[in-house]
Design a protein around this motif. Sequence first.
Motif, mmCIF file in Angstrom:
data_model
loop_
_atom_site.group_PDB
_atom_site.id
_atom_site.type_symbol
_atom_site.label_atom_id
_atom_site.label_comp_id
_atom_site.label_asym_id
_atom_site.label_seq_id
_atom_site.Cartn_x
_atom_site.Cartn_y
_atom_site.Cartn_z
ATOM 1 N N THR A 1 1.061 8.994 4.925
ATOM 2 C CA THR A 1 0.513 8.134 5.773
ATOM 3 C C THR A 1 1.202 7.188 6.682
ATOM 4 O OG1 THR A 1 -1.159 7.793 4.164
ATOM 5 C CG2 THR A 1 -1.362 6.085 5.808
ATOM 6 N N ALA B 1 1.301 4.118 -2.923
ATOM 7 C CA ALA B 1 0.853 5.432 -2.749
ATOM 8 C C ALA B 1 2.024 6.269 -3.207
ATOM 9 C CB ALA B 1 0.723 5.543 -1.236
ATOM 10 N N ASP C 1 4.986 6.736 5.198
ATOM 11 C CA ASP C 1 5.287 6.859 3.481
ATOM 12 C C ASP C 1 4.944 8.249 3.449
ATOM 13 O OD1 ASP C 1 2.484 7.504 2.327
ATOM 14 O OD2 ASP C 1 2.057 5.299 2.942
ATOM 15 N N LEU D 1 -4.323 3.180 10.644
ATOM 16 C CA LEU D 1 -3.804 3.927 9.787
ATOM 17 C C LEU D 1 -4.030 5.514 10.144
ATOM 18 C CD1 LEU D 1 -5.161 2.385 6.376
ATOM 19 C CD2 LEU D 1 -2.822 2.141 7.497
ATOM 20 N N ASN E 1 0.768 -1.193 0.098
ATOM 21 C CA ASN E 1 0.060 -0.073 0.057
ATOM 22 C C ASN E 1 0.814 1.135 0.014
ATOM 23 O OD1 ASN E 1 -3.219 -0.466 0.311
ATOM 24 N ND2 ASN E 1 -2.129 -2.037 1.398
ATOM 25 N N SER E 2 2.007 1.148 0.744
ATOM 26 C CA SER E 2 2.732 2.501 0.874
ATOM 27 C C SER E 2 3.555 2.609 -0.469
ATOM 28 C CB SER E 2 3.706 2.215 2.264
ATOM 29 O OG SER E 2 2.988 2.485 3.435
HETATM 30 C C1 W6P Z 1 -1.599 5.314 1.602
HETATM 31 C C2 W6P Z 1 -2.941 4.465 1.887
HETATM 32 C C3 W6P Z 1 -2.341 3.521 2.489
HETATM 33 C C4 W6P Z 1 -3.078 2.315 3.278
HETATM 34 C C5 W6P Z 1 -2.223 1.497 4.048
HETATM 35 C C6 W6P Z 1 -0.923 1.630 4.144
HETATM 36 C C7 W6P Z 1 -0.245 2.961 3.746
HETATM 37 C C8 W6P Z 1 -1.240 3.762 2.914
HETATM 38 N N1 W6P Z 1 -0.513 4.741 2.432
HETATM 39 O O1 W6P Z 1 -1.457 6.437 0.801
#
Ligand code: W6P
Length: 393
Positions: A340, A243, A275, A332, A239-240
């Motif tokens: 994030t 992004a 991130d 989160l 996810n990171s």
């Molecule tokens: C983002 C969305 C997200 C979900 C989970 C973990 C990290 C991140 N970074 O932008």
Amino acid sequence: GNIAKMLDFYSQFNPSPLSIKQFIDFGLSACERKSFIFLRKELPVRLANIMKEIHLLPENLLRMRSVEIVNDLYATSFEEIILFEKADVNENTLDRFCQALVKIRNRHTDVVQTMAQGVLELKESHDVDVQTENSIQYFLDRFYMSRISIRMLINQHTLLFGGVLDCHNRHIGCIDPYCDVISVVKDAYENARFLCDQYYMASPELVFNQHNEMEQGNETKIVYVPSHLYHMLFELFKNSMRAVMEHCGSDADKYPGLKVTVVRGKEDICVKMSDKGGGIPRSQTDNLFKYMYSTAPQPSKSDAHTVPLAGYGYGLPISRLYARYFHGDLILLSCEGYGTDAIIYLKALSNEANELLPIFNKTSSKFYRALPSNADWSSQCGNSMATRQLPMN
Ligand code: W6P
């Protein structure tokens, strides 16, 4: 029939949660007979508790083919374990029990996808109201948590007693009493980065930051299930990375790195992943943990150039269940426009790391019936005050 009677019987019992410490003690004093006698009651109890809950699902969902398939798998496995209810305890029985467990584990391999398919089928054939959506969220959290716990029990028994004894292996079943958090972080990072490089031809660097409050300077070793930790970290990394890559554009010459901080406190182990991928609006954060939201058909799926690295599938909600399974959590925190932070909390003490298990009773059944709308906060847009919370325990 007979199975219905057995389900009624076993669902009256509450599951017995074990702590990581108990799993370890059990594994060290390794007695297959004792484990067998515990599991031939505990597995039917856990299966029956969740099967009773399947039957409370909104009727629309219950009628979906995929949900019927899952229900049948559970019924078959329940019946297979019940066969050992009154068996006398000898070598042969113990061997057959191990074989039955392996067979059951294999039978249930695809249950997560099959259930997700059921939810998709429902969405495509019906309008799903908020109430139904809440029930499904409540159920899937409990259903997948139950599945995690049942697989944990099966894995422990089959690893401890099913194969050849390996005395050079420090693991106790699937638990590593000296699990090095940093190695798991590196492993998860490398594998996520491989995928990221494939999609984007580049990937963000990994930056470390370690702090051991208890023993200054020592690497953080924890008593934990490495595969669970890996699962969470791999998901967060994907996810990171996505992004960062999407936010910074493909022509960037340097991508901001991912910073992972590992901290050991007295009570908690924290793994924080930061991130600079532009973040997400606060209103979106809760949605990332919603199964119904995650199963939304993705518009860009057929377009080879925009195949996402992480599809916001069931990865995040299930990762959070892994964290919560031993009384940790996954959170989160996003700053929209910047980036994030994802934090994994784990219990630092193995005797506090107890299984968190769904229990079927009158309280749980209530969540499947219509809830009164509670308009005791002013809101037209369903904020968290106006949305009735569905706690896990
Ligand atoms: C983002 C969305 C997200 C979900 C989970 C973990 C990290 C991140 N970074 O932008």
